[in-house]
Enzyme design. Structure first.
Site, PDB file in Angstrom:
ATOM      1  N   HIS C  12       0.814  -1.232   0.000  1.00 14.99           N
ATOM      2  CA  HIS C  12       0.000   0.000   0.000  1.00 14.99           C
ATOM      3  C   HIS C  12       0.847   1.282   0.000  1.00 14.99           C
ATOM      4  CE1 HIS C  12       0.076  -0.489   4.652  1.00 14.99           C
ATOM      5  NE2 HIS C  12       1.067   0.271   4.267  1.00 14.99           N
ATOM      6  N   HIS C  59      -0.921   5.106   9.642  1.00 11.17           N
ATOM      7  CA  HIS C  59       0.436   5.656   9.586  1.00 11.17           C
ATOM      8  C   HIS C  59       0.464   7.054  10.199  1.00 11.17           C
ATOM      9  CE1 HIS C  59       0.319   2.536   6.514  1.00 11.17           C
ATOM     10  NE2 HIS C  59       1.628   2.558   6.405  1.00 11.17           N
ATOM     11  N   HIS C 191      10.167  -4.433   3.736  1.00  9.03           N
ATOM     12  CA  HIS C 191      10.778  -3.130   3.498  1.00  9.03           C
ATOM     13  C   HIS C 191      11.116  -2.465   4.822  1.00  9.03           C
ATOM     14  CE1 HIS C 191       6.516  -1.976   3.963  1.00  9.03           C
ATOM     15  NE2 HIS C 191       6.791  -0.686   3.875  1.00  9.03           N
ATOM     16  N   GLU C 238       4.214  -5.234   8.481  1.00  8.90           N
ATOM     17  CA  GLU C 238       2.843  -5.029   8.003  1.00  8.90           C
ATOM     18  C   GLU C 238       2.248  -6.316   7.435  1.00  8.90           C
ATOM     19  OE1 GLU C 238       3.070  -0.276   6.813  1.00  8.90           O
ATOM     20  OE2 GLU C 238       3.266  -1.775   5.244  1.00  8.90           O
TER      21      GLU C 238
END
Ligand SMILES: [Fe+3]
Ligand SMILES: [Fe+3]
Lengths: 120, 277, 277, 120
Positions: C12, C59, C191, C238
């Site tokens: 995302h 976030h 990541h 995530e």
């Protein structure tokens, strides 16, 4: 989840929380003295700002505690509205039970003599 | 490792704040309530707790329905009191104990409690007044607030709150510190503020519940939230704080003192002090 | 009772929003990413879900460290997107499905998940962009957002997130409705944005993880959060959203399509569509 | 809970969250364009309003990403500060790894050829 109703009691569940959101949001704002003053200065404008439903606004106008509960009001937030009106929880109790405040207090006192040993 | 000295539980009616502010502790209406704390003051003078972990429920000061947590744990350096809308005097800030807060939070998440962590948190009468009742001369403890939702259904079950208390107790006892910790639970006992049933009080249940906390602490976990509302009133469910407190003080306890008085405001006011053995 | 048609998972990255806004889907940089969704569009045209339950992580738009929930469930009539500070275009509101929200909340609390209930909730790119990726012509589903904390440690364990997914799946399947529901999980794959290790990517782990979701969905629950950060990066965790999604789609699944492409921004971008059998 | 450190990685745990609260609170405010403009208009006043520590303020002044992380900054909130500066995550990656942006991108691309079968 159907459960047997408790007489004279509305549980503040999802259905009530959805119905009462605008009303409770307004009452939550009354934590702040500035907002209490703004409400007192212009009740109608204040209610409009919080987008109360016609039924909620009407119950506010009539200081109708049972009406406010039925319209989705939550007692913890409504207590802040009662604060504006200078009402304590015994005033509210009397208003909801149709008693005078003296009668309501008298009824509370009678609980002192409930037998301790009765089946809970 | 830190040591739990015991558990304290009390009702937390806002009107207590007015009575303290106006110095009414000796008035006939208030005396039976305030006198119940005197033996506890003597006990606290002996055991001298340095930290208090406080189970309480927010009444619409810090939490609103936009973000309503089931369990929230404070992790702030201090906790401010604030205007709740009805003019009881705002008290000065209470000191936090952030290292214990984070230790509790880590332990709870590890034990699969899905807490909300609060690095800033306004505390209402349910947190502030009990501290003033137990320490009228000035609050000597640092604090960790643990807030349990009683505002919006579904509420966590009695069994879940008891388990929360147990996990908090484990965390305190594994905290790398030599401090003495007291656990406090505030709320209840039976009362109902809203609806045609306002004024409901159930003395037999309250006394049985208080009794159970001494020797049969899981007794109340047999009841569903619905049953507890039925038996104790919509605000009587605040007894969940008492249950969590007892969960945190595991094993056998000595009853230091208890008090039960009807009514304060609309509430059956209860108080217990239990010493950890 | 409602029926779960399957699960969709995707990365995302905020930059996707810019690419969509500027119509860059056919550019060499973006084509390998966007093309991965084409077979899924065809599948969605067939199974026609009406409701999406979306596991995502906030976030720093709706939640701050003053009140940081482990698990938060939206219960709003609509969810607004808002400025996140870096100028990707704000999208129009997404429709809620409050009756399902409350049904899920009640089930979760009964199953001892201590959720935070959100009757108002801003949704960020992690919620909005995947819906645009799966339905580029316009989002035809109502939604229930379920937010899992990946901002502040301690995070809920992989096992806990999988169990959350299972409980959400039970709730959907016991929802008194004839609607077709799809479960979506957004985030990952490996990541890391922060620290000297920024740019970390672990292709072997990602591919093994994607593979496990088809036939061995609990595989990743063997790892602690610390191990997952080690193996997938600080933002690679995530993948918890993917695990929760697979937990909600129980039993055997058919792999409709998968895609894996390095890199989009700093991220190994993964996508899976699994049909419930 | 002691766990082996992950090189080049600070986990945003309680210790970091306490240290960085003021900094993260300021960065959270940057969700709002009005606040971004206020920061740009007077960085020092804005930082003072949020009571940043001297070390935090210094790291903001120097646009020092690793310094901001060490001072308790959380990457999700710091990203909003990066937004003000017009930096994307690859600029940040380059800044933190001591590479040029081109080198950083090149390094990302090289992951394409990681063997799929290596032990995860
Ligand atoms: Fe209360
Ligand atoms: Fe993300």
């Amino acid at each position: 989840m159907q459960q047997r109703p408790i007489p004279g009691t509305i549980l503040f569940d999802g259905a009530q929380a959805m119905k009462g959101y605008a009303l409770n949001r307004m009452c939550f704002s009354f934590n702040d003295a500035v907002n209490r003053a703004a409400f007192k200065a212009d009740e109608e404008a204040y209610m409009q700002h919080y987008a109360l439903s016609p039924g909620q606004a009407d119950a506010i106008r009539r200081r109708d505690v049972l009406g406010l509960l039925a319209a989705g009001g939550n007692v913890y937030y409504l207590a802040k509205f009662a604060g504006i009106l200078g009402l304590d929880v015994q005033d509210l109790g009397a208003a909801q039970t149709g008693l005078t405040k003296a009668e309501f207090k008298e009824r509370l006192l009678r609980h002192q003599t409930q037998p301790a040993a009765a089946h809970p | 490792m830190a040591r739990i000295v015991g558990g304290l539980t009390t009702s937390h009616v806002p009107a207590i704040g007015g009575a303290i502010a106006k110095g009414l502790q000796g008035e006939p209406y208030w005396k039976p309530f305030f006198d119940g704390f005197l033996p506890v003051h003597r006990w606290l003078d002996e055991v001298k707790p340095e930290v208090a972990v406080v189970f309480y429920n927010d009444h619409g000061l810090n939490f609103f329905l936009d973000k309503m947590p089931t369990f929230a744990v404070g992790a702030a350096p201090e906790y401010r009191n604030a205007d709740e809308g009805w003019g009881i005097p705002t008290l000065p800030p209470f000191q936090g104990q952030p290292d214990l807060s984070w230790h509790i939070i880590e332990h709870l998440v590890e034990r699969e409690f899905d807490v909300t962590t609060c690095q800033e948190m306004l505390v209402d009468h349910a947190f502030t007044l009990p501290l003033k009742l137990f320490w009228p001369q000035g609050v000597p403890v640092t604090t960790v607030p643990v807030c349990i939702n009683t505002v919006q259904f579904p509420l966590p079950s009695a069994r879940r709150c008891y388990a929360l208390g147990q996990a908090v107790g484990e965390a305190i006892r594994s905290w790398d510190s030599d401090k003495r910790v007291v656990v406090i639970g505030t709320g209840g006992l039976s009362h109902q503020l809203d609806g045609e049933r306002a004024g409901f009080i159930n003395k037999p249940f309250d006394l049985k519940f208080m009794d159970s906390l001494v020797n049969d602490p899981e007794w109340a976990t047999q009841y569903s939230i619905h049953e507890l509302v039925e038996k104790t009133g919509t605000q009587g469910v605040e007894l969940l704080m008492w249950l969590a407190t007892r969960g945190a003080v595991p094993g056998r306890v000595r009853k230091v003192h208890t008090n039960y008085h009807i009514p304060i405001s609309n509430t059956a006011a209860g108080m217990m002090a239990l010493e950890a053995l």
